[in-house]
Design an enzyme around this catalytic site. Structure first.
Site, PDB file in Angstrom:
ATOM      1  N   ARG A  58      52.213  90.683  60.408  1.00 23.84           N
ATOM      2  CA  ARG A  58      53.429  89.925  60.071  1.00 23.84           C
ATOM      3  C   ARG A  58      54.410  89.908  61.243  1.00 23.84           C
ATOM      4  O   ARG A  58      55.188  88.980  61.416  1.00 23.84           O
ATOM      5  CB  ARG A  58      54.093  90.499  58.809  1.00 23.84           C
ATOM      6  CG  ARG A  58      55.443  89.856  58.482  1.00 23.84           C
ATOM      7  CD  ARG A  58      55.871  90.028  57.017  1.00 23.84           C
ATOM      8  NE  ARG A  58      55.744  91.375  56.509  1.00 23.84           N
ATOM      9  CZ  ARG A  58      56.554  92.384  56.826  1.00 23.84           C
ATOM     10  NH1 ARG A  58      57.554  92.204  57.658  1.00 23.84           N
ATOM     11  NH2 ARG A  58      56.350  93.584  56.307  1.00 23.84           N
ATOM     12  N   TYR A 111      62.936  64.606  57.023  1.00 20.02           N
ATOM     13  CA  TYR A 111      61.787  64.888  56.160  1.00 20.02           C
ATOM     14  C   TYR A 111      62.330  65.379  54.805  1.00 20.02           C
ATOM     15  O   TYR A 111      63.211  66.254  54.775  1.00 20.02           O
ATOM     16  CB  TYR A 111      60.925  65.953  56.833  1.00 20.02           C
ATOM     17  CG  TYR A 111      59.688  66.315  56.067  1.00 20.02           C
ATOM     18  CD1 TYR A 111      58.603  65.448  56.016  1.00 20.02           C
ATOM     19  CD2 TYR A 111      59.592  67.528  55.395  1.00 20.02           C
ATOM     20  CE1 TYR A 111      57.464  65.785  55.300  1.00 20.02           C
ATOM     21  CE2 TYR A 111      58.454  67.877  54.681  1.00 20.02           C
ATOM     22  CZ  TYR A 111      57.395  66.996  54.635  1.00 20.02           C
ATOM     23  OH  TYR A 111      56.265  67.321  53.938  1.00 20.02           O
ATOM     24  N   ASP A 183      63.715  68.462  64.944  1.00 14.12           N
ATOM     25  CA  ASP A 183      62.357  68.456  64.383  1.00 14.12           C
ATOM     26  C   ASP A 183      61.557  67.447  65.210  1.00 14.12           C
ATOM     27  O   ASP A 183      61.767  66.243  65.103  1.00 14.12           O
ATOM     28  CB  ASP A 183      62.428  68.057  62.897  1.00 14.12           C
ATOM     29  CG  ASP A 183      61.056  68.060  62.220  1.00 14.12           C
ATOM     30  OD1 ASP A 183      60.038  67.909  62.914  1.00 14.12           O
ATOM     31  OD2 ASP A 183      61.023  68.179  60.978  1.00 14.12           O
ATOM     32  N   LYS A 208      50.705  68.595  61.634  1.00 16.90           N
ATOM     33  CA  LYS A 208      50.572  67.200  62.057  1.00 16.90           C
ATOM     34  C   LYS A 208      49.914  67.122  63.448  1.00 16.90           C
ATOM     35  O   LYS A 208      48.814  67.589  63.606  1.00 16.90           O
ATOM     36  CB  LYS A 208      51.943  66.518  61.996  1.00 16.90           C
ATOM     37  CG  LYS A 208      52.766  66.878  60.744  1.00 16.90           C
ATOM     38  CD  LYS A 208      52.159  66.370  59.447  1.00 16.90           C
ATOM     39  CE  LYS A 208      52.776  66.966  58.192  1.00 16.90           C
ATOM     40  NZ  LYS A 208      54.221  66.861  58.047  1.00 16.90           N
TER      41      LYS A 208
HETATM   42  C1  LIG Z   1      55.300  67.486  57.386  1.00 15.79           C
HETATM   43  C2  LIG Z   1      56.624  67.600  57.992  1.00 15.79           C
HETATM   44  C3  LIG Z   1      57.429  68.738  57.785  1.00 15.79           C
HETATM   45  C4  LIG Z   1      56.999  69.867  56.891  1.00 15.79           C
HETATM   46  O1  LIG Z   1      55.877  70.526  57.386  1.00 15.79           O
HETATM   47  P1  LIG Z   1      54.812  71.298  56.454  1.00 15.79           P
HETATM   48  O2  LIG Z   1      53.851  71.831  57.466  1.00 15.79           O
HETATM   49  O3  LIG Z   1      54.231  70.320  55.500  1.00 15.79           O
HETATM   50  O4  LIG Z   1      55.560  72.379  55.740  1.00 15.79           O
HETATM   51  C5  LIG Z   1      58.656  68.792  58.429  1.00 15.79           C
HETATM   52  N1  LIG Z   1      59.080  67.787  59.206  1.00 15.79           N
HETATM   53  C6  LIG Z   1      58.349  66.676  59.410  1.00 15.79           C
HETATM   54  C7  LIG Z   1      58.882  65.599  60.281  1.00 15.79           C
HETATM   55  C8  LIG Z   1      57.099  66.549  58.817  1.00 15.79           C
HETATM   56  O5  LIG Z   1      56.387  65.437  59.021  1.00 15.79           O
END
Ligand SMILES: *Cc1c(COP(=O)(O)O)cnc(C)c1O
Length: 393
Positions: A58, A111, A183, A208
């Site tokens: 962790r 998001y 982000d 992603k």
């Molecule tokens: C998918 C996504 C998230 C969240 O990510 P997870 O891995 O599904 O928790 C946050 N920001 C953006 C822009 C995303 O496309």
């Protein structure tokens, strides 16, 4: 290998600098929860930080650290903090940066859960928030309050593909002692480096583009300073939203081909966007590579490419959107994005179907809006698939 002075693809392949005594070519999966100390002194040094030995997964694990170092290098940051999901990364930043009584400004089209948790969960800790269209810098300026601590951006944003000027927002934020977090999921470090543009923190859903193969869920935070790294790493370790070693292994493997995947996907995207823009059943197309995009010039200076995310509107509205979804054959009808396979989704009947008309309008979700994450298949096959499905609309 030392990769600091190497090009992007070399960093993708060799970054992290992992070596073990067996000289394995790839970083192995250290599938262990705990690590033994050589003796009492060694244990004490691991805890005090005098030794960089491992203690407990962790807190840190060689497979995970290799990935964290690689992504931090790609984002030109001090260090990386891998998390169990992209949302765990978002929450770690919120928890680490926002005190009771403080205020956050977010882009209105974040998001979904990044905005939803701020509006539904954080008020109970007395954290306030304002969401504005950050693509117009005036809106950001006028939302600043004396207790504003964080500006949270996403650019390009989902699903409107609006682009925010990271350098301009960072300049204003720093004049008011406010931190900026971006982000960067839609771009990945290949197309955009927010820390170089002035941001303090950058995060990704590695689910992603970074992993890119639609087979894991993970996130990462990269900080500009050592101080912020230590603070957010402490939150991650104690909250327990750490990444798993096996997940880290898969992500490190997927990351090696990030640039060649994106090169192919964005070349495909340009062809697909151009096809859609001249199609009689399509009302509008939003793609940063098209001259018709309202922030085309900003995209050209802020991003090193146009990415693989396209939004478009169907003239036939809601029913046309559903018809298109039911007739595509190559594209998968699915949420998520940034994988090697083309994904299509219709927010009005799927992800945003529970929202009221007013809330949909606010989020920029019209009834005919379709979101496409373009994969690495052949462009002509993706276009042929959309073409035959559009004929049935
Ligand atoms: C998918 C996504 C998230 C969240 O990510 P997870 O891995 O599904 O928790 C946050 N920001 C953006 C822009 C995303 O496309």
């Amino acid at each position: 290998m030392e990769t600091k002075d190497k090009g992007f693809n070399s960093k993708l392949v060799h970054g992290g600098g992992f070596h073990d005594n067996l000289l394995s070519a790839v970083t192995p999966i250290y599938q262990t929860s705990t690590f033994a100390f050589k003796n009492a002194d060694h244990g004490a040094q691991c805890f005090s930080g005098e030794s960089d030995g491992f203690i407990y997964t962790r807190l840190g694990n060689p497979t995970i650290i290799d990935l964290e170092k690689t992504v931090a290098e790609l984002e030109n940051g001090f260090g990386g903090i891998a998390t169990s999901s992209g949302m765990a990364a978002v929450n770690t930043v919120y928890l680490g940066v926002l005190d009771a009584g403080s205020h956050m400004i977010g882009h209105e089209a974040l998001y979904g859960p990044s905005r939803a948790i701020m509006e539904s969960l954080y008020p109970k800790f007395n954290v306030e928030s304002t969401f504005v269209d950050a693509t117009d810098i005036k809106n950001v300026k006028s939302a600043i309050r004396p207790n504003t601590r964080l500006i949270f951006l996403e650019t390009p944003a989902n699903p409107t593909i609006g682009i925010t000027d990271i350098a301009a927002v960072s300049k204003i934020a720093h004049e008011h002692n406010i931190l900026v977090c971006v982000d960067n999921t839609f771009c990945s470090p290949y197309l955009q480096n927010p820390l170089d543009l002035g941001a303090d923190i950058v995060l990704h859903s590695m689910t992603k583009f970074i992993n890119g193969h639609a087979d894991i869920v993970a996130g990462i935070i990269i900080t500009k300073t050592e101080k912020m790294y230590k603070s957010l790493r402490g939150v991650m370790m104690n909250v327990g939203c750490n990444m798993d070693p096996h997940q880290a292994f898969l992500t490190r493997r997927g990351l090696k081909t990030l640039a060649i995947r994106i090169d192919k996907a964005q070349a495909n995207s340009m062809e697909v966007a151009t096809f859609l823009e001249q199609h009689p059943k399509v009302d509008w197309v939003k793609y940063p590579g098209l001259k018709s995009h309202p922030q085309y010039d900003l995209a050209k200076t802020q991003m090193r490419g146009s990415g693989a995310m396209i939004s478009f509107g169907l003239k036939g509205g809601f029913e046309a959107g559903k018809k298109l979804m039911d007739n595509v054959k190559l594209a998968l009808l699915a949420v998520s994005l940034g994988g090697i396979e083309t994904l299509i989704q219709h927010p009005a009947s799927m992800t945003h179907s529970k929202l009221t008309r007013e809330a949909k309008d606010k989020a920029g979700i019209s009834d005919g809006l379709v979101r496409l994450s373009v994969g690495i298949e052949e462009a002509e096959d993706i276009i042929a698939d959309l073409d035959q499905a559009l004929q049935k609309v």
